[in-house]
Design an enzyme around this catalytic site. Structure first.
Site, PDB file in Angstrom:
ATOM      1  N   ASP A  40      50.459  85.173   0.674  1.00  0.00           N
ATOM      2  CA  ASP A  40      49.672  85.623  -0.246  1.00  0.00           C
ATOM      3  C   ASP A  40      48.287  84.534  -0.368  1.00  0.00           C
ATOM      4  OD1 ASP A  40      50.040  87.909  -2.022  1.00  0.00           O
ATOM      5  OD2 ASP A  40      51.851  86.911  -2.692  1.00  0.00           O
TER       6      ASP A  40
ATOM      7  N   TYR B 165      52.950  82.086  -8.096  1.00  0.00           N
ATOM      8  CA  TYR B 165      53.944  80.997  -7.144  1.00  0.00           C
ATOM      9  C   TYR B 165      53.745  79.509  -7.811  1.00  0.00           C
ATOM     10  CZ  TYR B 165      54.199  84.650  -4.147  1.00  0.00           C
ATOM     11  OH  TYR B 165      54.186  86.281  -3.601  1.00  0.00           O
TER      12      TYR B 165
ATOM     13  N   ASP C 190      52.779  95.594  -6.926  1.00  0.00           N
ATOM     14  CA  ASP C 190      51.250  95.563  -6.247  1.00  0.00           C
ATOM     15  C   ASP C 190      51.273  95.879  -4.988  1.00  0.00           C
ATOM     16  OD1 ASP C 190      50.247  95.224  -8.847  1.00  0.00           O
ATOM     17  OD2 ASP C 190      50.388  92.864  -8.456  1.00  0.00           O
TER      18      ASP C 190
END
Lengths: 97, 377
Positions: free
Chosen positions: B85, B123, B239
């Site tokens: 990410d 996270y 997502d």
């Protein structure tokens, strides 16, 4: 209403054929989607989101038409359907890879 | 060739290709060349969530009671997700926005990357809760050899595209001699090729790499451990399904030639390279599985099972974009993962801390007079 698989157009419970074999009749009273019906009839099918946006249940059809409750977002080519968010409106033939 | 933030060209956006036409000027969505990107934006916005909505406090107790080899699996997996990410939160913007030519795709890319930044923030939310010093975890991401191997492969395609775009913008097509004496050849076709392969590699990231990590997160939750984490990962997975769908759409539109005939030629040229991107990533993910389980397996998941899932999911994703499958596996070895990936199986009780099936901003504006026929005064 008739159970004759050759009686195509206006059947209220369309027949689903898989690899040319007559598999089951889709009953909208019992199942919201073709995917649910396939699972109930123990037809192996991939799935993830069950909402038309991941494309995991993408299935090739030889003939037949479906109606989508919601327009799917996942990519589908001509002749492919997303069983998770559609109902067959005519007898339909599915191809499994 | 030079990028401008507001092109004065009075162009018709409906006639522009997805990439390499005129830069987008007016952000208008009343007309769309590819309405699918507008639909993706709306879906992504309806999925909006914040990490803080999910209570992860019980995970701290769970984490402390995990044996060391399971802590290694959990933390390594989280580090990998953080890496993915971190890359995805910025790279689509940096690499793709300067090349895009239609407003709905431009806005989709921004919306997509934004949602990845939410994942990154989550996270931190998870890590802060389970360890005293988050730096121990974050700092290792740029040191850990196993993670760096994947980072290099994933960011490589983006970096090459970004560099090639810079040269194209600076010098234009043709042969150029740099001040260093080095001669470079810049061609639009070569740049398009880099774009195609970059989107392919991003598709692999969104469609395979993320799912391998999801399998690990959900394997803990199947044992009723680290459930706060799993709730967050479930939102992330929802997502990611959209993101992988969007890259599949881009690849398929490119390959169809309806958008840019040259792109269709490139898609054919790159057919074997595309297969190799999938194969390489699958092998890399299997090597990762071996690293994760080096000190021992966990109930429900081990190296062999995860590797088989890598093969299964690789086949599914390859077929989605018209590539042949490369593995024999056709069975999903971990069918339970689908329950976590299904958006309609989320049972929502009012006492739950977050409501993942709740669609923010989804309003039905089409009210017919007949809808009110049951009312009487």
């Amino acid at each position: 209403m008739t159970d004759n698989p050759n009686d195509k157009p206006s059947t209220k419970r369309p027949w689903v054929f898989i690899q040319g074999q007559q598999a089951f009749q889709f009953d909208a009273q019992q199942h919201d989607s073709l995917l649910e019906a396939m699972e109930a009839h123990k037809v192996p099918v991939h799935f993830e989101c069950r909402s038309g946006y991941c494309g995991a249940c993408r299935t090739t059809t030889l003939d037949g038409d479906v109606n989508y409750q919601h327009q799917p977002i996942a990519f589908i080519r001509k002749g492919e359907i997303l069983p998770c968010c559609c109902q067959p409106t005519t007898d339909i033939t599915l191809v499994q890879d | 060739m030079k990028y401008t933030t507001f092109s004065r060209e009075q162009n018709d956006a409906l006639k522009e290709p997805m990439f390499f036409g005129n830069p987008v000027n007016v952000s208008r969505y009343d007309q769309q060349k590819y309405p699918i990107f507008e639909q993706l934006i709306e879906k992504q916005l309806s999925f909006f969530w914040r990490p803080e909505e999910v209570d992860v406090s019980k995970d701290r107790i769970d984490y402390q009671s995990l044996p060391a080899h399971e802590q290694h699996i959990f933390i390594s997996n989280l580090k990998y997700q953080t890496l993915l990410d971190s890359i995805q939160g910025r790279s689509p913007n940096v690499a793709l926005l300067p090349l895009v030519s239609i407003p709905e795709l431009e806005t989709w890319i921004e919306t997509w990357a934004f949602s990845e930044t939410i994942h990154s923030r989550s996270y931190t939310h998870i890590i802060r809760n389970i360890v005293k010093d988050p730096s121990e975890i974050f700092d290792d991401i740029v040191l850990n050899e196993e993670i760096l191997k994947r980072a290099e492969d994933i960011s490589g395609y983006y970096d090459e595209l970004i560099d090639a775009t810079r040269q194209y913008q600076e010098f234009g097509e043709g042969e150029h001699t740099l001040p260093s004496g080095e001669t470079i050849t810049v061609s639009l076709r070569a740049l398009k090729r880099k774009l195609y392969m970059c989107v392919m590699s991003v598709n692999v990231l969104e469609a395979i790499r993320f799912y391998v990590s999801f399998a690990c997160s959900f394997a803990f939750a199947e044992r009723e451990l680290m459930e706060g984490n799993a709730k967050i990962i479930r939102l992330i997975a929802r997502d990611e399904a959209l993101h992988l769908t969007s890259t599949q759409h881009m690849i398929n539109i490119m390959a169809s030639g309806e958008d840019d005939p040259e792109m269709a030629e490139i898609a054919i040229e790159c057919h074997q390279d595309a297969i190799e991107v999938f194969r390489f990533a699958a092998e890399q993910e299997k090597a990762w599985a071996s690293y994760l389980f080096k000190d021992g397996s966990m109930i429900g998941l081990n190296e062999a099972i995860l590797s088989q899932y890598v093969e299964y999911i690789t086949n599914v994703r390859m077929q989605a974009i018209g590539l042949p499958k490369i593995f024999e596996t056709s069975e999903n070895p971990i069918p339970w993962i689908n329950t976590w990936l299904a958006s309609d199986s989320v049972q929502v009780a009012p006492q739950e801390v977050e409501v993942s099936s709740y669609l923010v901003g989804q309003i039905d504006n089409s009210v017919d007079v007949d809808d009110l026929s049951d009312f009487s005064l």
